[in-house]
Design an enzyme around this catalytic site. Structure first.
Site, PDB file in Angstrom:
ATOM      1  N   HIS A  83      79.853 -20.032  37.680  1.00 34.81           N
ATOM      2  CA  HIS A  83      80.027 -21.381  37.113  1.00 34.81           C
ATOM      3  C   HIS A  83      80.008 -22.463  38.204  1.00 34.81           C
ATOM      4  CE1 HIS A  83      81.238 -19.373  33.364  1.00 34.81           C
ATOM      5  NE2 HIS A  83      82.014 -18.617  34.122  1.00 34.81           N
ATOM      6  N   GLU A 115      62.153 -28.539  46.518  1.00 33.12           N
ATOM      7  CA  GLU A 115      62.136 -29.358  45.303  1.00 33.12           C
ATOM      8  C   GLU A 115      60.796 -29.246  44.582  1.00 33.12           C
ATOM      9  OE1 GLU A 115      65.293 -32.751  46.883  1.00 33.12           O
ATOM     10  OE2 GLU A 115      63.154 -33.211  46.770  1.00 33.12           O
ATOM     11  N   SER A 170      62.778 -40.142  54.650  1.00 39.37           N
ATOM     12  CA  SER A 170      62.760 -41.250  53.698  1.00 39.37           C
ATOM     13  C   SER A 170      62.015 -42.431  54.304  1.00 39.37           C
ATOM     14  CB  SER A 170      64.196 -41.656  53.346  1.00 39.37           C
ATOM     15  OG  SER A 170      64.226 -42.917  52.712  1.00 39.37           O
ATOM     16  N   LYS A 198      67.729 -39.486  56.579  1.00 41.66           N
ATOM     17  CA  LYS A 198      67.442 -38.461  55.581  1.00 41.66           C
ATOM     18  C   LYS A 198      66.578 -37.329  56.136  1.00 41.66           C
ATOM     19  CE  LYS A 198      68.241 -38.526  51.753  1.00 41.66           C
ATOM     20  NZ  LYS A 198      67.501 -39.245  50.692  1.00 41.66           N
TER      21      LYS A 198
END
Length: 461
Positions: free
Chosen positions: A155, A289, A276, A282
């Site tokens: 969970h 992804e 970025s 970043k």
């Protein structure tokens, strides 16, 4: 010229021609179309359906076309209706009337079916080898980190201590099943439809067993209607690919989490990260992804194929032209994802101290505390309740089970003594789970070495 032009008095409308054409994607099967035609010509000559000298002449012409295509000296005409029309037209241009005999005892229906099977068999072998490459990387990483403790989750809550190697081997098992599924899919794909013709076979005395053998199939398909209309092998392969992509997507999700400052369990190599345009700090896990996103694309391809097939009566229908773009895209998507994903995992930096620090929080040794009492004769449910009370007290006082004073333990049960601290140490918790499949380092090492041995010599089977 269209192969079916004799029945018609008007040229096909140019827009309809573009709509009907499949050359833009079935040209991918040029080599397989030529291989199938070479085998078909050889069989026709051996069976006396056409003269042996003409069969040899056709085979020579096809072999020349194949060589020219591979060398790049022959370009496929984008105006051709399909790859079969282009090859037959090129052969006839080179040989004259002899080239027109090639299509004896054959239809484009069984021709495209054999091309597709031949092509996908090759693709399956390549995908299986790529999966094996990823599995090897995972096994290598698991051996390097077989004893590095991290929290295991349920969970998305810290649950019990495991090792990073154990976590990686869970994915190795998934990808091992994916490779096995591809191998099994090929078994059912490995039958030759040539000789089924349009739908009802042929009156010519052909030898379908011979053609199947020449093309490396296990044998011929057993029903001519099924031979031209079956696309189960596409559905099955698309399903195999979708499952593999789901596994990659799940792994990618964890990579994204592990890269975040909130976890910081790993750091991806600069070569597999991006930045970025406005935030200089970043370092984005774009590869993971994208893989996660492309899993939906593969599932969409599978859905396309199932939806295409669900209402088709026997035998061949033009709808089946839609099979190739979907299955080719699914194959290419998995291939592309594995090409980027495997070296990303291979080069990632693992941060064991951060994992160990996370494992020290969250009371993931609570079950071991309860098991400690069970080992001294207490019923598990009683031990469970006492341990839960201890955890609640730790939370209230800002402590952990490791730092809770012994006198607090003894308030709950006289069975506790100082040995409890050894029993609930994270390393002891992990090392004690020696049951088959458990996270004990020796288990992880055994599992990784077992799979590496299993993979030896499997690339070409």
């Amino acid at each position: 010229m269209k192969l079916w032009a004799g029945r018609f008095h008007k040229e096909l409308d140019s827009k309809v021609n573009d709509f009907n054409s499949s050359i833009s994607f079935d040209s991918r099967m040029a080599e397989e179309d030529l291989e199938g035609s070479i085998a078909h010509a050889a069989m026709l000559g051996e069976c006396g359906v056409i003269a042996q000298d003409e069969a040899e002449k056709i085979r020579g012409g096809l072999t020349g076309i194949l060589a020219d295509f591979k060398s790049g000296t022959l370009s496929i005409d984008p105006q051709a209706e399909d790859i079969h029309t282009f090859v037959e037209g090129e052969l006839t241009a080179r040989l004259g009337d002899a080239g027109k005999r090639l299509h004896t005892a054959r239809s484009r229906n069984d021709q495209v079916a054999v091309d597709l099977r031949l092509h996908l068999k090759k693709q399956c072998a390549g995908l299986k080898n790529q999966l094996n490459g990823l599995i090897r990387v995972l096994c290598k990483k698991a051996l390097e980190h077989s004893g590095d403790v991290m929290p295991g989750y349920t969970h998305m809550q810290r649950a019990q201590p495991i090792t990073f190697g154990h976590h990686l081997m869970a994915y190795a098992e998934m990808f091992l099943r994916d490779a096995s599924r591809l191998k099994d899919a090929v078994k059912r794909m490995d039958f030759c439809p040539l000789g089924s013709c349009a739908l009802a076979g042929t009156t010519y005395p052909i030898d379908r067993e011979r053609t199947a053998s020449l093309l490396g199939f296990s044998g011929p398909t057993q029903n001519s209607l099924d031979g031209v209309s079956d696309r189960d092998f596409c559905l099955e392969l698309a399903s195999c690919i979708s499952i593999a992509m789901v596994h990659l997507s799940r792994f990618s999700e964890e990579i994204v989490l592990w890269c975040s400052w909130e976890f910081k369990f790993i750091e991806l190599d600069d070569a597999f990260s991006t930045g970025s345009s406005i935030m200089p700090q970043k370092k984005n896990p774009d590869i993971a992804e994208l893989v996660r996103g492309k899993s939906g694309r593969a599932i969409g391809d599978m859905t396309t194929l199932f939806a295409m097939m669900k209402g088709l009566p026997l035998a061949y229908n033009k709808d089946l032209q839609e099979d190739k773009e979907a299955i080719f895209d699914a194959v290419d998507t998995l291939k592309l994802c594995l090409t980027a994903f495997t070296p990303m995992i291979d080069t990632m930096k693992v941060l064991p101290k951060n994992m160990r620090a996370a494992a020290a929080k969250g009371f993931i040794n609570a079950t071991d505390c309860a098991d400690y009492l069970v080992g001294k004769g207490m019923p598990f449910r009683t031990a469970y309740k006492i341990t839960g009370e201890l955890v609640a007290e730790c939370i209230e006082r800002g402590l952990t089970l490791e730092t809770l004073p012994l006198e607090e333990y003894k308030k709950r049960s006289e069975l506790f003594d100082k040995s409890v601290y050894d029993a609930i140490s994270l390393e002891r918790c992990v090392n004690g789970r020696k049951v088959l499949g458990g996270p004990a380092p020796k288990n992880v090492e055994f599992q990784a070495n077992r799979i590496l041995k299993l993979l030896e010599g499997t690339e070409d089977d």
